[in-house]
Enzyme design. Structure first.
Site, PDB file in Angstrom:
ATOM      1  N   ILE A  14     -54.848  -3.729 -62.748  1.00  0.00           N
ATOM      2  CA  ILE A  14     -54.836  -2.777 -63.863  1.00  0.00           C
ATOM      3  C   ILE A  14     -55.584  -1.544 -63.385  1.00  0.00           C
ATOM      4  O   ILE A  14     -56.810  -1.524 -63.337  1.00  0.00           O
ATOM      5  CB  ILE A  14     -55.466  -3.375 -65.138  1.00  0.00           C
ATOM      6  CG1 ILE A  14     -54.619  -4.566 -65.626  1.00  0.00           C
ATOM      7  CG2 ILE A  14     -55.587  -2.316 -66.234  1.00  0.00           C
ATOM      8  CD1 ILE A  14     -55.086  -5.209 -66.903  1.00  0.00           C
ATOM      9  N   HIS A  15     -54.823  -0.520 -62.984  1.00  0.00           N
ATOM     10  CA  HIS A  15     -55.421   0.692 -62.425  1.00  0.00           C
ATOM     11  C   HIS A  15     -55.219   1.870 -63.381  1.00  0.00           C
ATOM     12  O   HIS A  15     -54.568   1.742 -64.421  1.00  0.00           O
ATOM     13  CB  HIS A  15     -54.865   0.971 -61.023  1.00  0.00           C
ATOM     14  CG  HIS A  15     -53.385   1.167 -60.992  1.00  0.00           C
ATOM     15  ND1 HIS A  15     -52.798   2.401 -61.031  1.00  0.00           N
ATOM     16  CD2 HIS A  15     -52.374   0.272 -60.942  1.00  0.00           C
ATOM     17  CE1 HIS A  15     -51.480   2.252 -60.997  1.00  0.00           C
ATOM     18  NE2 HIS A  15     -51.201   0.970 -60.944  1.00  0.00           N
ATOM     19  N   ALA A  16     -55.755   3.005 -63.033  1.00  0.00           N
ATOM     20  CA  ALA A  16     -55.938   4.148 -63.933  1.00  0.00           C
ATOM     21  C   ALA A  16     -54.738   4.564 -64.787  1.00  0.00           C
ATOM     22  O   ALA A  16     -54.828   4.565 -66.002  1.00  0.00           O
ATOM     23  CB  ALA A  16     -56.448   5.348 -63.145  1.00  0.00           C
ATOM     24  N   PRO A  18     -51.550   3.279 -65.534  1.00  0.00           N
ATOM     25  CA  PRO A  18     -51.035   2.342 -66.525  1.00  0.00           C
ATOM     26  C   PRO A  18     -52.112   1.823 -67.481  1.00  0.00           C
ATOM     27  O   PRO A  18     -51.816   1.499 -68.621  1.00  0.00           O
ATOM     28  CB  PRO A  18     -50.418   1.216 -65.705  1.00  0.00           C
ATOM     29  CG  PRO A  18     -50.900   1.397 -64.330  1.00  0.00           C
ATOM     30  CD  PRO A  18     -51.345   2.808 -64.180  1.00  0.00           C
ATOM     31  N   ALA A  19     -53.358   1.779 -67.031  1.00  0.00           N
ATOM     32  CA  ALA A  19     -54.439   1.371 -67.933  1.00  0.00           C
ATOM     33  C   ALA A  19     -54.574   2.379 -69.067  1.00  0.00           C
ATOM     34  O   ALA A  19     -54.799   2.003 -70.222  1.00  0.00           O
ATOM     35  CB  ALA A  19     -55.757   1.248 -67.171  1.00  0.00           C
TER      36      ALA A  19
END
Length: 87
Positions: A14-16, A18-19
């Site tokens: 879960i990266h920037a 799409p988060a």
């Protein structure tokens, strides 16, 4: 309370970007929504991007999203679909 468990398949976890979209989706509901990284035991408010990023969810980690409030069933359904499509 409604809850769902999902194992992250995305290579980057879960990266920037799409988060941010996940947080925006969660913010559209009135319910109180939390996300728990089962591997670390850390929990965060899913409506706060920096708190979600601090969980450090990686590929293969399982997360539990719990929603409590007047639209909890819809929130759980929509967020589960979002996770499956993006992570």
């Amino acid at each position: 309370m409604q809850s769902i468990t999902y194992t992250v398949k995305a290579e980057a976890g879960i990266h920037a970007r799409p988060a941010g979209l996940l947080v925006k989706q969660a913010a559209s509901f009135k319910s109180n929504i939390k996300i728990l990284n089962e591997e670390s035991g850390k929990e965060a408010d899913l409506k706060r991007l920096m708190a979600v990023m601090a969980l450090g969810v990686k590929q293969g980690n399982s997360v539990v999203i719990s929603a409590e409030g007047e639209d909890e069933e819809e929130a759980a359904r929509v967020l589960e679909a979002f996770l499956k499509e993006n992570f």
